[in-house]
Scaffold this motif. Structure first.
Motif, PDB file in Angstrom:
ATOM      1  N   VAL A 100       0.858  -1.185   0.000  1.00 55.46           N
ATOM      2  CA  VAL A 100       0.000   0.000   0.000  1.00 55.46           C
ATOM      3  C   VAL A 100       0.897   1.237   0.000  1.00 55.46           C
ATOM      4  CG1 VAL A 100      -1.765   1.259   1.297  1.00 55.46           C
ATOM      5  CG2 VAL A 100      -1.791  -1.244   1.257  1.00 55.46           C
ATOM      6  N   GLU A 101       0.525   2.247  -0.769  1.00 53.85           N
ATOM      7  CA  GLU A 101       1.305   3.488  -0.840  1.00 53.85           C
ATOM      8  C   GLU A 101       0.965   4.372   0.351  1.00 53.85           C
ATOM      9  OE1 GLU A 101       1.345   5.437  -4.663  1.00 53.85           O
ATOM     10  OE2 GLU A 101       1.101   3.512  -5.678  1.00 53.85           O
ATOM     11  N   ARG A 102       1.701   4.182   1.445  1.00 57.81           N
ATOM     12  CA  ARG A 102       1.491   4.967   2.663  1.00 57.81           C
ATOM     13  C   ARG A 102       2.597   5.971   2.910  1.00 57.81           C
ATOM     14  NH1 ARG A 102      -2.036   1.534   5.908  1.00 57.81           N
ATOM     15  NH2 ARG A 102      -1.820  -0.610   5.177  1.00 57.81           N
ATOM     16  N   ASP A 103       3.759   5.732   2.326  1.00 56.99           N
ATOM     17  CA  ASP A 103       4.939   6.531   2.636  1.00 56.99           C
ATOM     18  C   ASP A 103       5.823   6.636   1.393  1.00 56.99           C
ATOM     19  OD1 ASP A 103       6.664   8.038   4.170  1.00 56.99           O
ATOM     20  OD2 ASP A 103       7.124   6.441   5.599  1.00 56.99           O
ATOM     21  N   VAL A 104       6.866   7.427   1.492  1.00 60.25           N
ATOM     22  CA  VAL A 104       7.770   7.662   0.367  1.00 60.25           C
ATOM     23  C   VAL A 104       9.214   7.610   0.869  1.00 60.25           C
ATOM     24  CG1 VAL A 104       8.495   9.379  -1.361  1.00 60.25           C
ATOM     25  CG2 VAL A 104       6.091   9.148  -0.791  1.00 60.25           C
ATOM     26  N   ARG A 105      10.095   7.073   0.036  1.00 58.81           N
ATOM     27  CA  ARG A 105      11.533   7.108   0.300  1.00 58.81           C
ATOM     28  C   ARG A 105      12.218   7.690  -0.931  1.00 58.81           C
ATOM     29  NH1 ARG A 105       9.655   5.732   4.437  1.00 58.81           N
ATOM     30  NH2 ARG A 105      10.456   4.261   5.975  1.00 58.81           N
ATOM     31  N   GLU A 106      13.254   8.504  -0.686  1.00 64.36           N
ATOM     32  CA  GLU A 106      14.051   9.074  -1.767  1.00 64.36           C
ATOM     33  C   GLU A 106      15.236   8.176  -2.056  1.00 64.36           C
ATOM     34  OE1 GLU A 106      14.980  13.375  -2.192  1.00 64.36           O
ATOM     35  OE2 GLU A 106      14.036  13.459  -0.203  1.00 64.36           O
ATOM     36  N   VAL A 107      15.558   8.025  -3.327  1.00 65.95           N
ATOM     37  CA  VAL A 107      16.717   7.244  -3.740  1.00 65.95           C
ATOM     38  C   VAL A 107      17.460   8.050  -4.802  1.00 65.95           C
ATOM     39  CG1 VAL A 107      17.520   5.102  -4.788  1.00 65.95           C
ATOM     40  CG2 VAL A 107      15.541   5.072  -3.289  1.00 65.95           C
ATOM     41  N   ARG A 108      18.780   8.126  -4.629  1.00 64.62           N
ATOM     42  CA  ARG A 108      19.633   8.819  -5.598  1.00 64.62           C
ATOM     43  C   ARG A 108      20.754   7.870  -6.006  1.00 64.62           C
ATOM     44  NH1 ARG A 108      19.150  14.749  -4.702  1.00 64.62           N
ATOM     45  NH2 ARG A 108      17.666  14.987  -3.000  1.00 64.62           N
ATOM     46  N   ALA A 109      21.207   8.004  -7.245  1.00 62.84           N
ATOM     47  CA  ALA A 109      22.315   7.185  -7.722  1.00 62.84           C
ATOM     48  C   ALA A 109      23.115   7.976  -8.747  1.00 62.84           C
ATOM     49  CB  ALA A 109      21.796   5.889  -8.338  1.00 62.84           C
ATOM     50  N   HIS A 110      24.407   7.639  -8.821  1.00 59.72           N
ATOM     51  CA  HIS A 110      25.326   8.248  -9.782  1.00 59.72           C
ATOM     52  C   HIS A 110      26.123   7.150 -10.455  1.00 59.72           C
ATOM     53  CE1 HIS A 110      24.624  11.451  -6.811  1.00 59.72           C
ATOM     54  NE2 HIS A 110      24.710  12.254  -7.852  1.00 59.72           N
ATOM     55  N   GLY A 111      26.565   7.403 -11.667  1.00 63.46           N
ATOM     56  CA  GLY A 111      27.411   6.453 -12.375  1.00 63.46           C
ATOM     57  C   GLY A 111      28.126   7.111 -13.529  1.00 63.46           C
ATOM     58  N   SER A 112      29.229   6.528 -13.931  1.00 63.99           N
ATOM     59  CA  SER A 112      29.991   7.083 -15.055  1.00 63.99           C
ATOM     60  C   SER A 112      29.513   6.525 -16.393  1.00 63.99           C
ATOM     61  CB  SER A 112      31.484   6.819 -14.865  1.00 63.99           C
ATOM     62  OG  SER A 112      31.714   5.432 -14.736  1.00 63.99           O
ATOM     63  N   THR A 113      28.806   5.385 -16.357  1.00 68.64           N
ATOM     64  CA  THR A 113      28.227   4.777 -17.555  1.00 68.64           C
ATOM     65  C   THR A 113      26.781   4.412 -17.244  1.00 68.64           C
ATOM     66  OG1 THR A 113      28.780   2.508 -16.935  1.00 68.64           O
ATOM     67  CG2 THR A 113      30.457   3.753 -18.187  1.00 68.64           C
ATOM     68  N   LEU A 114      26.013   4.106 -18.271  1.00 71.15           N
ATOM     69  CA  LEU A 114      24.623   3.679 -18.036  1.00 71.15           C
ATOM     70  C   LEU A 114      24.580   2.409 -17.188  1.00 71.15           C
ATOM     71  CD1 LEU A 114      22.891   4.295 -21.479  1.00 71.15           C
ATOM     72  CD2 LEU A 114      22.517   5.531 -19.329  1.00 71.15           C
ATOM     73  N   GLU A 115      25.494   1.486 -17.461  1.00 66.27           N
ATOM     74  CA  GLU A 115      25.515   0.230 -16.708  1.00 66.27           C
ATOM     75  C   GLU A 115      25.861   0.467 -15.239  1.00 66.27           C
ATOM     76  OE1 GLU A 115      25.739  -0.695 -20.945  1.00 66.27           O
ATOM     77  OE2 GLU A 115      26.908   0.684 -19.714  1.00 66.27           O
ATOM     78  N   SER A 116      26.843   1.330 -14.973  1.00 64.68           N
ATOM     79  CA  SER A 116      27.188   1.615 -13.574  1.00 64.68           C
ATOM     80  C   SER A 116      26.061   2.382 -12.883  1.00 64.68           C
ATOM     81  CB  SER A 116      28.516   2.359 -13.463  1.00 64.68           C
ATOM     82  OG  SER A 116      28.441   3.651 -14.021  1.00 64.68           O
TER      83      SER A 116
ATOM     84  N   SER B  35      25.831  -4.600  -4.914  1.00 67.83           N
ATOM     85  CA  SER B  35      25.748  -4.251  -6.330  1.00 67.83           C
ATOM     86  C   SER B  35      25.412  -5.457  -7.189  1.00 67.83           C
ATOM     87  CB  SER B  35      27.080  -3.666  -6.803  1.00 67.83           C
ATOM     88  OG  SER B  35      27.310  -2.438  -6.180  1.00 67.83           O
ATOM     89  N   PRO B  36      24.496  -5.262  -8.111  1.00 70.32           N
ATOM     90  CA  PRO B  36      24.205  -6.320  -9.084  1.00 70.32           C
ATOM     91  C   PRO B  36      25.423  -6.563  -9.974  1.00 70.32           C
ATOM     92  CG  PRO B  36      22.548  -4.594  -9.160  1.00 70.32           C
ATOM     93  CD  PRO B  36      23.656  -4.103  -8.297  1.00 70.32           C
ATOM     94  N   ARG B  37      25.471  -7.723 -10.570  1.00 73.03           N
ATOM     95  CA  ARG B  37      26.556  -8.087 -11.484  1.00 73.03           C
ATOM     96  C   ARG B  37      25.984  -8.313 -12.877  1.00 73.03           C
ATOM     97  NH1 ARG B  37      27.101 -11.485  -7.076  1.00 73.03           N
ATOM     98  NH2 ARG B  37      26.430 -13.219  -8.335  1.00 73.03           N
ATOM     99  N   ASN B  38      26.878  -8.404 -13.841  1.00 75.61           N
ATOM    100  CA  ASN B  38      26.509  -8.693 -15.235  1.00 75.61           C
ATOM    101  C   ASN B  38      25.398  -7.777 -15.747  1.00 75.61           C
ATOM    102  OD1 ASN B  38      28.378 -10.830 -15.240  1.00 75.61           O
ATOM    103  ND2 ASN B  38      26.864 -12.185 -14.332  1.00 75.61           N
ATOM    104  N   VAL B  39      25.564  -6.491 -15.511  1.00 71.89           N
ATOM    105  CA  VAL B  39      24.564  -5.496 -15.914  1.00 71.89           C
ATOM    106  C   VAL B  39      24.721  -5.202 -17.402  1.00 71.89           C
ATOM    107  CG1 VAL B  39      23.748  -3.143 -15.560  1.00 71.89           C
ATOM    108  CG2 VAL B  39      24.584  -4.486 -13.616  1.00 71.89           C
TER     109      VAL B  39
END
Length: 134
Positions: free
Chosen positions: A32-48, A113-117
């Motif tokens: 159920v949508e009761r709350d919100v969390r913020e997520v940020r990410a950075h990378g040098s390539t699309l895969e990263s 971190s996921p692998r084989n992206v």
């Protein structure tokens, strides 16, 4: 565990990948949508960037005990910039805290971190694939 997601846009493929990762752990239909969390990410390539994005989403799940059923990107900056500024994204995850009485855990997934992206353009959009730590 390997998973794949696709979308007509790159942001849609990234969003579907994050939803697919969560669906490995719990059924998102019970969230159920009761709350919100913020997520940020950075990378040098699309895969990263994708790997960091999924790692941040896994952190929210594993450490904060938060599950989501929808997300909205506020920033989805995937164009290389002069000076080597990283690619970046900023999103809001809409959901609630994990409730063991309502959210049956299907698979134990681990943070990290996921692998084989891989990211590929396909007819009608983009396809992403990655291996999630379980």
């Amino acid at each position: 565990m390997e998973l794949a997601a696709a979308g007509t846009t790159l942001s849609e493929a990234f969003a579907r990948a994050a939803l697919a990762v969560l669906a490995l752990a719990v059924d998102p239909d019970g969230v159920v949508e009761r709350d919100v969390r913020e997520v940020r990410a950075h990378g040098s390539t699309l895969e990263s960037l994708l790997a960091q994005w999924i790692a941040e989403c896994l952190y929210v799940y594993e450490v904060e005990g938060f599950v989501w059923r929808r997300l909205d990107f506020v920033v989805f900056d995937t164009e290389p910039k002069a000076g080597g500024e990283p690619l970046r994204l900023h999103a809001f995850l809409h959901g609630e805290e994990l409730d063991p009485d309502r959210h049956a855990v299907v698979t134990q997934i681990k943070g990290g971190s996921p692998r084989n992206v891989m990211i590929r353009p396909v007819q009608g959009g983009f396809e992403v694939s990655l291996e999630v730590p379980t």
